[in-house]
Scaffold this motif. Structure first.
Motif, short mmCIF file in Angstrom:
data_model
loop_
_atom_site.label_atom_id
_atom_site.label_comp_id
_atom_site.label_asym_id
_atom_site.label_seq_id
_atom_site.Cartn_x
_atom_site.Cartn_y
_atom_site.Cartn_z
N LEU A 1 -12.09 13.02 -12.08
CA LEU A 1 -11.58 13.00 -10.71
C LEU A 1 -11.11 11.61 -10.32
O LEU A 1 -10.03 11.43 -9.74
CB LEU A 1 -12.66 13.48 -9.74
CG LEU A 1 -13.06 14.96 -9.84
CD1 LEU A 1 -14.14 15.27 -8.82
CD2 LEU A 1 -11.86 15.86 -9.62
N LEU A 2 -11.91 10.61 -10.62
CA LEU A 2 -11.59 9.24 -10.22
C LEU A 2 -10.36 8.73 -10.97
O LEU A 2 -9.43 8.17 -10.36
CB LEU A 2 -12.79 8.34 -10.50
CG LEU A 2 -12.75 6.94 -9.89
CD1 LEU A 2 -12.62 7.02 -8.38
CD2 LEU A 2 -14.00 6.16 -10.28
N LEU A 3 -10.33 8.93 -12.28
CA LEU A 3 -9.18 8.46 -13.06
C LEU A 3 -7.93 9.27 -12.74
O LEU A 3 -6.81 8.75 -12.84
CB LEU A 3 -9.49 8.53 -14.55
CG LEU A 3 -10.62 7.62 -15.06
CD1 LEU A 3 -10.73 7.70 -16.57
CD2 LEU A 3 -10.39 6.17 -14.63
N GLY A 4 -8.11 10.54 -12.36
CA GLY A 4 -6.95 11.36 -11.98
C GLY A 4 -6.27 10.84 -10.74
O GLY A 4 -5.06 11.07 -10.55
N VAL A 5 -7.01 10.15 -9.89
CA VAL A 5 -6.42 9.56 -8.68
C VAL A 5 -5.79 8.21 -8.99
O VAL A 5 -4.77 7.84 -8.40
CB VAL A 5 -7.50 9.41 -7.59
CG1 VAL A 5 -6.96 8.68 -6.36
CG2 VAL A 5 -8.03 10.78 -7.18
N LEU A 6 -6.35 7.47 -9.95
CA LEU A 6 -5.92 6.10 -10.21
C LEU A 6 -4.85 5.99 -11.28
O LEU A 6 -4.23 4.92 -11.42
CB LEU A 6 -7.14 5.25 -10.61
CG LEU A 6 -8.24 5.12 -9.56
CD1 LEU A 6 -9.44 4.36 -10.14
CD2 LEU A 6 -7.71 4.41 -8.32
N PRO B 1 -13.90 1.50 -12.66
CA PRO B 1 -12.43 1.38 -12.77
C PRO B 1 -11.84 0.25 -11.94
O PRO B 1 -10.76 -0.26 -12.27
CB PRO B 1 -11.94 2.75 -12.26
CG PRO B 1 -13.08 3.66 -12.45
CD PRO B 1 -14.30 2.83 -12.20
N PHE B 2 -12.52 -0.14 -10.88
CA PHE B 2 -12.01 -1.21 -10.03
C PHE B 2 -12.44 -2.58 -10.52
O PHE B 2 -11.85 -3.60 -10.14
CB PHE B 2 -12.50 -1.00 -8.59
CG PHE B 2 -12.10 0.32 -8.00
CD1 PHE B 2 -10.83 0.51 -7.48
CD2 PHE B 2 -12.99 1.38 -7.97
CE1 PHE B 2 -10.45 1.73 -6.95
CE2 PHE B 2 -12.62 2.60 -7.44
CZ PHE B 2 -11.34 2.78 -6.92
N LEU B 3 -13.48 -2.63 -11.36
CA LEU B 3 -13.97 -3.90 -11.87
C LEU B 3 -13.34 -4.28 -13.20
O LEU B 3 -13.20 -5.48 -13.50
CB LEU B 3 -15.50 -3.86 -12.02
CG LEU B 3 -16.30 -3.63 -10.73
CD1 LEU B 3 -17.78 -3.52 -11.03
CD2 LEU B 3 -16.03 -4.74 -9.73
N MET B 4 -12.98 -3.29 -14.01
CA MET B 4 -12.39 -3.56 -15.31
C MET B 4 -10.87 -3.70 -15.19
O MET B 4 -10.26 -3.14 -14.28
CB MET B 4 -12.73 -2.42 -16.29
CG MET B 4 -14.21 -2.32 -16.63
SD MET B 4 -14.58 -1.05 -17.87
CE MET B 4 -13.81 -1.79 -19.32
N MET C 1 -8.87 0.88 -18.26
CA MET C 1 -9.45 1.82 -17.30
C MET C 1 -10.04 3.04 -17.98
O MET C 1 -11.06 3.59 -17.54
CB MET C 1 -8.38 2.24 -16.29
CG MET C 1 -8.92 3.02 -15.11
SD MET C 1 -7.65 3.43 -13.89
CE MET C 1 -7.27 1.79 -13.27
N MET C 2 -9.44 3.49 -19.09
CA MET C 2 -9.96 4.66 -19.78
C MET C 2 -11.34 4.41 -20.38
O MET C 2 -12.09 5.35 -20.66
CB MET C 2 -9.00 5.09 -20.90
CG MET C 2 -7.71 5.69 -20.43
SD MET C 2 -6.75 6.33 -21.81
CE MET C 2 -5.24 6.85 -20.99
N TYR C 3 -11.67 3.14 -20.59
CA TYR C 3 -12.96 2.81 -21.20
C TYR C 3 -14.05 2.62 -20.15
O TYR C 3 -15.22 2.46 -20.50
CB TYR C 3 -12.83 1.52 -22.03
CG TYR C 3 -11.83 1.60 -23.14
CD1 TYR C 3 -12.21 1.98 -24.42
CD2 TYR C 3 -10.49 1.28 -22.92
CE1 TYR C 3 -11.28 2.06 -25.46
CE2 TYR C 3 -9.55 1.35 -23.94
CZ TYR C 3 -9.95 1.73 -25.21
OH TYR C 3 -9.03 1.81 -26.21
#
Length: 412
Positions: A236-241, A374-377, A382-384
């Motif tokens: 869900l989070l990566l789908g938005v970003l 995802p916001f720190l890396m 981001m995928m990791y």
């Protein structure tokens, strides 16, 4: 004693068979859908299913962990509990489903993603029937659950295979998931029907059962909802970003690692009764869980080494060259899964010692870590981030927990 051993053996073999069949069905389904419809549509499907499962966790208040402690051997008591549970779950699931579908229709523009989300939402309607039907057999005939889930997984794969050969669109193919839930509900439905649909004669104290179910459900629901969010929050989070195509690549890798992680959980559940739960005090429970965690971590290391040597070939066979970017994500996530395997073993101590508050803290830390990662890396990595966040949160949680435990023991 013989009947108990038979039940134990059938439960163990049932869990193993269920996990193997489920893993094979998931791999086959992903292969068929991804190979036929491409990276973007696969990402949209994964986002839709993840969104529905997270929303559907609201309706999991009345599940097996809630009703199991109050089930009795008396047929009338079981009938009353199943009847009230079914009605409560059906009403809540229907309300959640209708509200969710209304929001999707009003908020999302007309597209393939909207259609896939609406189709995935149909699972919310069938889920209370499926859970209730299987729950009716959980204690006495666990092999019925295994058989029903095997039928359901097989139907899902056959539907996708038929859609592939008939050159049907992704919308038609996605009906495989609601259909799977329907089959899981129908397969063992005969016994549950007499319990859930046959209205018992009302008694003055029947309302006590409803109040007990609601109060127990509300107490345990945060843990159930958190476990669902931990499993699906990354998509869900990566789908938005990121784009749905990138999400499809990530979901392909995450799906394989998720199946591998479930092997660790299954092993922990199967080995805990003989390795951990026989401990006589909390010190023994903790030391035995550490030993189990060490053995499971070795299994996790074996899986990581195997992914280095054969991971790329297996990934290419399942998903094809369009998903090649996900190979490195899968190998890295498998390395992080070593911590997840060890966590499965250590968590048996929390369950055996009834440290439910610590379980909630661990889940909360994991959810917060996945949300922040995802916001720190850097964006390129981001995928990791979800695998990194899960591994780091687990390691920090257990380091702090054992640190406090040692400090308390030294003081006493």
């Amino acid at each position: 004693m013989n009947s108990f051993l038979q039940l134990l053996l059938s439960s163990f073999s049932g869990v193993v068979t269920e996990k193997v069949v489920g893993a094979l069905a998931a791999v086959a389904s992903n292969h068929l859908f991804a190979d036929l419809y491409g990276v973007r549509l696969f990402g949209e499907l994964q986002f839709a299913l993840s969104l529905v499962y997270v929303v559907g966790s609201i309706a999991l208040i009345f599940g097996a962990p809630v009703i199991a402690p109050i089930l009795g051997k008396h047929r009338r008591l079981r009938h009353l509990i199943f009847y009230h549970t079914f009605r409560l779950r059906l009403a809540l699931s229907f309300a959640v489903m209708m509200s969710f579908m209304a929001i999707v229709v009003l908020a999302m523009p007309v597209s393939s993603a909207t259609a896939l989300t609406l189709i995935a939402a149909l699972v919310l309607t069938v889920e209370p029937l499926a859970l209730g039907s299987l729950m009716a057999y959980a204690e006495t005939k666990p092999w019925v659950i295994t058989r029903a889930k095997a039928y359901a997984s097989g139907v899902r794969v056959l539907w996708l295979l038929g859609a592939a050969h008939a050159s049907m669109g992704a919308i038609f193919a996605s009906f495989a998931w609601p259909l799977e839930a329907c089959v899981a509900a129908v397969a063992p439905f005969s016994r549950y029907r007499s319990m859930a649909f046959s209205s018992p004669r009302s008694k003055p104290r029947d309302s006590i059962i409803t109040r007990t179910l609601v109060s127990r459900g509300l107490k345990i629901w945060p843990a159930i909802a958190a476990s669902v969010i931990v499993l699906r929050m990354d998509r869900l989070l990566l789908g938005v970003l990121m784009s749905k195509a990138d999400l499809g690549i990530y979901a392909a890798a995450a799906s394989l690692v998720e199946q591998w992680n479930s092997a660790g959980t299954t092993l922990a559940l199967a080995l805990a009764p003989s390795m951990v739960y026989v401990g006589r005090n909390e010190e023994q429970l903790r030391s035995r869980s550490v030993r189990l965690a060490f053995y499971l971590a070795l299994v996790g290391v074996f899986g990581w080494v195997a992914s280095i040597f054969v991971g790329q070939r297996v990934f290419d066979v399942i998903y094809g060259p369009k998903f090649e970017a996900g190979v490195s994500v899968m190998i890295y996530a498998t390395l992080c899964a070593v911590a997840t395997f060890a966590d499965a073993g250590l968590s048996t101590w929390l369950v055996a010692a009834r440290r439910y508050r610590l379980i909630m803290v661990k889940q909360g830390v994991t959810v917060a870590s996945i949300a922040a990662a995802p916001f720190l890396m850097p964006r390129a990595f981001m995928m990791y981030s979800p695998a990194t966040a899960t591994a780091v949160s687990v390691v920090l949680f257990w380091a702090v927990t054992f640190g406090f435990s040692l400090h308390h023991r030294d003081r006493t």
